[in-house]
Structures are given as structure tokens and as C-alpha cells.
Design a protein around this motif. Structure first.
Motif, mmCIF file in Angstrom:
data_model
loop_
_atom_site.group_PDB
_atom_site.id
_atom_site.type_symbol
_atom_site.label_atom_id
_atom_site.label_comp_id
_atom_site.label_asym_id
_atom_site.label_seq_id
_atom_site.Cartn_x
_atom_site.Cartn_y
_atom_site.Cartn_z
ATOM 1 N N ILE A 147 3.563 11.019 -5.299
ATOM 2 C CA ILE A 147 3.960 10.465 -4.143
ATOM 3 C C ILE A 147 4.502 9.242 -4.121
ATOM 4 C CG2 ILE A 147 2.677 9.576 -2.312
ATOM 5 C CD1 ILE A 147 0.138 10.766 -2.967
ATOM 6 N N ALA A 148 4.566 8.358 -4.535
ATOM 7 C CA ALA A 148 6.412 7.442 -4.441
ATOM 8 C C ALA A 148 7.407 8.395 -4.918
ATOM 9 C CB ALA A 148 5.899 6.528 -5.755
ATOM 10 N N LEU A 149 7.293 9.275 -6.040
ATOM 11 C CA LEU A 149 8.405 9.716 -6.455
ATOM 12 C C LEU A 149 9.469 10.992 -5.606
ATOM 13 C CD1 LEU A 149 10.669 10.921 -8.602
ATOM 14 C CD2 LEU A 149 8.860 12.775 -9.205
ATOM 15 N N GLY A 150 8.345 11.212 -4.570
ATOM 16 C CA GLY A 150 8.455 11.907 -3.396
ATOM 17 C C GLY A 150 9.144 11.408 -2.453
ATOM 18 N N LEU A 151 8.208 9.886 -2.193
ATOM 19 C CA LEU A 151 8.506 9.382 -0.728
ATOM 20 C C LEU A 151 10.130 8.822 -1.168
ATOM 21 C CD1 LEU A 151 5.810 7.975 0.455
ATOM 22 C CD2 LEU A 151 6.998 9.563 1.256
ATOM 23 N N GLU A 152 10.818 8.429 -1.912
ATOM 24 C CA GLU A 152 12.274 7.525 -3.259
ATOM 25 C C GLU A 152 13.047 8.711 -2.817
ATOM 26 O OE1 GLU A 152 12.081 5.406 -6.638
ATOM 27 O OE2 GLU A 152 9.940 5.537 -6.602
ATOM 28 N N VAL A 153 12.738 10.786 -3.466
ATOM 29 C CA VAL A 153 13.499 11.272 -3.061
ATOM 30 C C VAL A 153 13.662 11.340 -1.590
ATOM 31 C CG1 VAL A 153 14.322 13.409 -3.557
ATOM 32 C CG2 VAL A 153 13.370 12.255 -4.974
ATOM 33 N N LEU A 154 12.884 11.762 -1.047
ATOM 34 C CA LEU A 154 12.580 12.219 0.790
ATOM 35 C C LEU A 154 13.428 11.502 1.650
ATOM 36 C CD1 LEU A 154 10.077 14.274 0.980
ATOM 37 C CD2 LEU A 154 12.038 14.549 1.135
ATOM 38 N N GLY A 155 12.987 9.864 1.359
ATOM 39 C CA GLY A 155 13.220 9.337 2.421
ATOM 40 C C GLY A 155 14.353 7.663 1.638
ATOM 41 N N GLY A 156 14.309 7.333 0.578
ATOM 42 C CA GLY A 156 15.299 6.316 -0.162
ATOM 43 C C GLY A 156 14.344 5.187 -0.094
ATOM 44 N N VAL A 157 12.768 5.557 0.068
ATOM 45 C CA VAL A 157 11.894 3.899 -0.148
ATOM 46 C C VAL A 157 11.722 4.438 -2.070
ATOM 47 C CG1 VAL A 157 10.128 3.063 0.773
ATOM 48 C CG2 VAL A 157 10.861 5.366 1.527
ATOM 49 N N THR A 158 11.983 2.840 -1.797
ATOM 50 C CA THR A 158 12.211 2.304 -3.306
ATOM 51 C C THR A 158 10.611 1.965 -3.642
ATOM 52 O OG1 THR A 158 11.513 -0.530 -3.076
ATOM 53 C CG2 THR A 158 14.132 0.885 -3.253
ATOM 54 N N ASP A 159 10.290 1.790 -5.232
ATOM 55 C CA ASP A 159 8.893 2.156 -5.556
ATOM 56 C C ASP A 159 8.429 0.956 -5.188
ATOM 57 O OD1 ASP A 159 6.341 3.128 -7.247
ATOM 58 O OD2 ASP A 159 7.052 1.165 -8.682
ATOM 59 N N GLY A 160 9.561 -0.635 -5.591
ATOM 60 C CA GLY A 160 8.767 -2.089 -5.021
ATOM 61 C C GLY A 160 8.263 -2.029 -3.740
ATOM 62 N N GLN A 161 9.000 -0.993 -2.996
ATOM 63 C CA GLN A 161 8.146 -1.276 -1.603
ATOM 64 C C GLN A 161 6.704 -0.728 -0.876
ATOM 65 O OE1 GLN A 161 12.003 0.400 0.287
ATOM 66 N NE2 GLN A 161 12.475 -1.040 1.380
ATOM 67 N N LEU A 162 6.059 0.917 -1.725
ATOM 68 C CA LEU A 162 5.382 1.470 -1.830
ATOM 69 C C LEU A 162 4.567 0.652 -2.667
ATOM 70 C CD1 LEU A 162 7.476 5.002 -2.468
ATOM 71 C CD2 LEU A 162 6.205 3.818 -0.150
ATOM 72 N N ALA A 163 4.293 0.306 -3.907
ATOM 73 C CA ALA A 163 3.554 -0.487 -4.765
ATOM 74 C C ALA A 163 1.866 -1.062 -3.522
ATOM 75 C CB ALA A 163 3.869 -1.284 -5.199
ATOM 76 N N ASP A 164 2.632 -1.627 -2.616
ATOM 77 C CA ASP A 164 0.937 -2.171 -1.906
ATOM 78 C C ASP A 164 0.244 -1.467 -1.745
ATOM 79 O OD1 ASP A 164 2.083 -4.820 -3.682
ATOM 80 O OD2 ASP A 164 2.600 -5.295 -1.878
ATOM 81 N N VAL A 165 1.750 -0.656 -0.560
ATOM 82 C CA VAL A 165 0.425 0.569 0.294
ATOM 83 C C VAL A 165 -0.021 1.306 0.178
ATOM 84 C CG1 VAL A 165 1.432 1.991 2.534
ATOM 85 C CG2 VAL A 165 2.164 0.038 2.557
ATOM 86 N N LEU A 166 0.508 2.623 -1.170
ATOM 87 C CA LEU A 166 -0.033 3.427 -2.046
ATOM 88 C C LEU A 166 -0.862 3.374 -2.842
ATOM 89 C CD1 LEU A 166 3.650 5.606 -3.164
ATOM 90 C CD2 LEU A 166 1.563 5.807 -1.060
ATOM 91 N N ASP A 167 -1.366 1.959 -3.582
ATOM 92 C CA ASP A 167 -2.080 1.842 -4.373
ATOM 93 C C ASP A 167 -3.599 1.790 -3.714
ATOM 94 O OD1 ASP A 167 -1.086 1.232 -6.195
ATOM 95 O OD2 ASP A 167 -1.179 -0.403 -6.422
ATOM 96 N N PRO A 168 -3.623 1.756 -2.919
ATOM 97 C CA PRO A 168 -5.282 1.102 -2.170
ATOM 98 C C PRO A 168 -4.738 2.672 -1.460
ATOM 99 C CG PRO A 168 -4.142 -0.067 -0.955
ATOM 100 C CD PRO A 168 -2.887 -0.310 -1.738
ATOM 101 N N LEU A 169 -4.138 3.007 -0.487
ATOM 102 C CA LEU A 169 -4.181 4.832 0.590
ATOM 103 C C LEU A 169 -4.826 5.510 -0.699
ATOM 104 C CD1 LEU A 169 -3.652 6.316 2.393
ATOM 105 C CD2 LEU A 169 -1.306 6.242 1.642
ATOM 106 N N VAL A 170 -3.842 5.751 -1.983
ATOM 107 C CA VAL A 170 -4.210 6.824 -2.252
ATOM 108 C C VAL A 170 -6.021 6.556 -3.616
ATOM 109 C CG1 VAL A 170 -3.977 7.795 -4.932
ATOM 110 C CG2 VAL A 170 -1.774 7.334 -3.490
ATOM 111 N N HIS A 171 -6.189 5.471 -3.620
ATOM 112 C CA HIS A 171 -7.683 5.438 -4.116
ATOM 113 C C HIS A 171 -8.615 5.384 -3.107
ATOM 114 C CE1 HIS A 171 -5.858 3.357 -7.939
ATOM 115 N NE2 HIS A 171 -7.055 2.589 -8.240
ATOM 116 N N GLY A 172 -8.156 5.391 -1.897
ATOM 117 C CA GLY A 172 -9.153 5.868 -1.037
ATOM 118 C C GLY A 172 -8.986 7.367 -0.850
#
Length: 238
Positions: A147-172
Motif C-alpha cells: 500500500i505504501a509503495l502504491g501511494l508513493e507511486v500514485l501520489g508522490g507521498v513519501t514513506d515517512g509521511q505514511l508510516a504513522d498512518v498506515l501501521d494502525p490502519l493496516v493492522h486494523g
């Protein structure tokens, strides 16, 4: 051959023997669990009989019953993971991959309800650190990476910006899928068929993925193959 070399060879053979014996006991325990009703008590004597061993041999390879149960749980979850891996390939659209992965899990649960119940069992004192939690974390990590890879490719969002959001989201999301299937699997009078459950859970996961992607300014075309969106990364899945 030197005496040291002979000793090393004996030790290697002994370690291999112990490893094979452990696998034999774990396989026997899984077979006994499969033979019974979900949640039924399984005593060590039955496991030893199924393995063709003396009961005392089992406790030479496992510290106690809890140690044996954890090893069996870990093997069950490893087997589930091995079935999930092909379904997580970057092949088809995002909804296709979600439906394939959910379908693989649901069908496994239907075929192995007793194993599912045992894998779900958490012993006192584990506090979420048992094989089940570790297995769910393993799946969540794989999903998060793609998901992080896809969002980076599609929207230019860096992995650092995603880390805090994706971890609880994906585990949920992963935990929610597990909980939904567990609840459905052990309902005394199920009204949803396995295929209906697969469709319902898959749609729910897609809504979460799509909604949060949009919050990052990314629109995922549900009809577009993933291969056309994300570069293929060896070992990656969704």
C-alpha cells in the motif's frame, strides 16, 4: 576423521533427529485437532498415540503443554500464510487481489474450523504476544509495504509521511477481517454463505483502502490492473 569432526557429525544428526521428531509431534497434534470438534480438549496421550510415540517422548521436545500448543499454533498459522502468499500476488485489480486473499482465508477457515479455533486461542499471560498476534502482524506488514509503495507511486507521498498512518490502519484492517470471519465461522445458525461473506468482507476492505487513498489525494481505479499502476517488486503482495 578427527574426534572433533565425529562429534560435530553426531551433534548435527542429533539436531536433525530432534527437529524431525518435533515436526512429527506437531503434525500428529494438528491431525488430532482436525479429527475433533472446534474447541474440544486434546490430551497429550492422543497426540502421542497418533505420532506413534510414548507420551514421555513429547515432553523431551517441549517444555510443557503450553509450549506444545504454541508450536502447533505457529505451524497452523505458517500453513495459512503459505496458502495466502499466492493470493497476494500483484495480479489483477486491487479489488481482485483483495477478494482473492479474503477468499483464500475464508475457504481455509471453512475447511479447518478446529484449527482456526486453536490458532485463535490465546493463553493467559501472552498479552497479545502469542503466535496469532505474530501471524497477523506478518500479514499486516506485507500489506502495508505494498500500500505504501502504491501511494508513493500514485501520489508522490513519501514513506515517512505514511508510516504513522498506515501501521494502525493496516493492522486494523487485517484484524478486522480475522474477527469478522471468526465471528461468522462459529455462529450457531449462519445465514451468510461463504461466498456472500467473501464478497461482503472484500467490499469492506476495498472501501477502507479506497477511502483512505482518497484522503491522501490518490484515486485508485478499481478496474485498472495493478501491474499498470505499481512496478512489480519481487516478493511483494497485497
Amino acid at each position: 576423521m578427527t574426534a572433533g569432526g565425529q562429534g560435530d557429525g553426531r551433534q548435527a544428526r542429533w539436531r536433525q533427529h530432534n527437529s524431525e521428531r518435533r515436526r512429527q509431534i506437531i503434525a500428529a497434534a494438528i491431525a488430532v485437532v482436525e479429527d475433533g470438534e472446534p474447541g474440544a480438549e486434546v490430551n497429550v496421550a492422543r497426540i502421542a498415540e497418533r505420532a506413534g510415540l510414548n507420551r514421555s517422548v513429547i515432553y523431551r521436545h517441549f517444555a510443557d503443554r503450553a509450549d506444545l500448543d504454541r508450536a502447533v499454533q505457529a505451524q497452523i498459522l505458517e500453513d495459512v500464510w503459505q496458502q495466502l502468499v499466492p493470493s497476494l500476488a500483484l495480479d489483477g485489480t486491487v479489488p481482485d487481489v483483495i477478494r482473492r486473499a479474503v477468499g483464500t482465508y475464508v475457504r481455509w477457515a471453512v475447511d479447518h474450523p478446529a484449527l482456526h479455533r486453536l490458532a485463535d486461542h490465546e493463553r493467559d499471560g501472552e498479552h497479545g504476544g502469542g503466535p496469532l498476534e505474530q501471524g497477523l502482524a506478518r500479514i499486516a506488514h506485507q500489506v502495508r509495504e505494498v500500500i505504501a509503495l502504491g501511494l508513493e507511486v500514485l501520489g508522490g507521498v513519501t514513506d515517512g509521511q505514511l508510516a504513522d498512518v498506515l501501521d494502525p490502519l493496516v493492522h486494523g484492517v487485517v484484524g478486522g477481517v480475522f474477527s469478522s470471519v471468526r465471528n461468522w465461522l462459529f455462529q450457531p445458525d449462519r445465514r451468510l454463505s461463504p461466498e456472500m461473506l467473501i464478497e461482503l468482507v472484500s467490499q469492506s476492505v476495498w472501501f477502507v483502502v479506497d477511502g483512505h487513498a482518497r484522503s491522501f489525494g490518490v484515486t485508485i481505479d478499481p478496474a485498472q490492473p495493478i501491474q499498470d499502476i505499481v512496478p512489480v517488486v519481487p516478493g511483494a503482495g497485497l
